[in-house]
Design an enzyme around this catalytic site. Structure first.
Site, PDB file in Angstrom:
ATOM      1  N   HIS A   1       0.250  12.921-104.943  1.00 21.62           N
ATOM      2  CA  HIS A   1      -1.141  13.251-105.257  1.00 21.62           C
ATOM      3  C   HIS A   1      -1.862  11.793-105.867  1.00 21.62           C
ATOM      4  O   HIS A   1      -0.995  10.804-106.237  1.00 21.62           O
ATOM      5  CB  HIS A   1      -1.309  13.985-106.551  1.00 21.62           C
ATOM      6  CG  HIS A   1      -1.048  15.510-106.265  1.00 21.62           C
ATOM      7  ND1 HIS A   1      -1.775  16.357-106.737  1.00 21.62           N
ATOM      8  CD2 HIS A   1      -0.241  16.137-105.106  1.00 21.62           C
ATOM      9  CE1 HIS A   1      -1.418  17.692-106.509  1.00 21.62           C
ATOM     10  NE2 HIS A   1      -0.612  17.508-105.351  1.00 21.62           N
TER      11      HIS A   1
ATOM     12  N   GLU B   1      -3.434  10.811-108.418  1.00 21.61           N
ATOM     13  CA  GLU B   1      -3.394  10.303-109.644  1.00 21.61           C
ATOM     14  C   GLU B   1      -2.054   9.778-110.183  1.00 21.61           C
ATOM     15  O   GLU B   1      -1.586   8.898-110.587  1.00 21.61           O
ATOM     16  CB  GLU B   1      -3.574  11.645-110.847  1.00 21.61           C
ATOM     17  CG  GLU B   1      -4.924  12.404-110.446  1.00 21.61           C
ATOM     18  CD  GLU B   1      -5.043  13.442-109.431  1.00 21.61           C
ATOM     19  OE1 GLU B   1      -5.708  14.302-109.763  1.00 21.61           O
ATOM     20  OE2 GLU B   1      -4.403  13.302-108.548  1.00 21.61           O
TER      21      GLU B   1
ATOM     22  N   CYS C   1      -4.924  18.792-111.207  1.00 20.17           N
ATOM     23  CA  CYS C   1      -4.231  19.991-111.035  1.00 20.17           C
ATOM     24  C   CYS C   1      -3.205  20.076-112.227  1.00 20.17           C
ATOM     25  O   CYS C   1      -3.070  19.007-112.928  1.00 20.17           O
ATOM     26  CB  CYS C   1      -3.355  19.806-109.654  1.00 20.17           C
ATOM     27  SG  CYS C   1      -1.979  18.671-109.704  1.00 20.17           S
TER      28      CYS C   1
ATOM     29  N   CYS D   1      -0.844  16.720-112.514  1.00 21.22           N
ATOM     30  CA  CYS D   1      -1.360  15.512-112.464  1.00 21.22           C
ATOM     31  C   CYS D   1      -2.054  15.491-114.093  1.00 21.22           C
ATOM     32  O   CYS D   1      -2.065  14.376-114.680  1.00 21.22           O
ATOM     33  CB  CYS D   1      -2.492  15.221-111.485  1.00 21.22           C
ATOM     34  SG  CYS D   1      -1.723  15.150-109.990  1.00 21.22           S
TER      35      CYS D   1
END
Length: 148
Positions: free
Chosen positions: A51, A53, A81, A84
């Site tokens: 991801h 992040e 999410c 993260c």
């Protein structure tokens, strides 16, 4: 300032889209300077942890020489999410600024607010920064993906 850093995150999201990844980009900022950048790379790396992040937080940790990112802000084009959002809590990020809300997995405001739970750290959250630009990039990407 929010807009300038979100523009940087959007540039990373556009790069992710060109690579066939969900268009999400993130930057970590400390004292007005970007110290971490990330974009989605789940498909390329075949990794659920890929991801934007997490990539930005990791780079910022390497720049600062430690995992505590106190005094830092995370800018991301899509509401984080649970993984993260949890990473932002654990990294002690001061503030999370996001663009588009995520009604399916957003864990700062939409589905659940992890930052309001009784963890030892509670980042400030600001949502909807450049929301339309961030959301449109996602809509265009998934519309094109469905056509294929």
């Amino acid at each position: 300032m929010n807009q300038a850093f979100m523009e940087e995150a959007l540039a990373l999201a556009r790069l992710a889209a060109k690579e066939g990844e969900a268009p999400v980009g993130a930057v970590v900022v400390k004292a007005g300077r970007i110290i971490g950048r990330g974009r989605n790379r789940r498909e390329r790396d075949k990794n659920p942890l890929g991801h934007a992040e997490l990539e930005a937080l990791y780079e910022a940790s390497r720049v600062l020489g430690g995992w505590r990112l106190s005094g830092c802000e995370l800018y991301v084009t899509l509401e984080p999410c649970p993984m993260c959002a949890g990473a932002a809590v654990n990294a002690r990020v001061d503030r999370v600024v996001f663009g588009a809300y995520d009604p399916k997995a957003g864990s700062v405001d939409s589905v659940v607010s992890l930052f309001s739970l009784p963890y030892n750290h509670k980042p400030e959250a600001v949502g909807g920064v450049m929301e339309e630009e961030c959301a449109q990039l996602l809509r265009d990407f998934f519309k094109q993906l469905r056509r294929k």
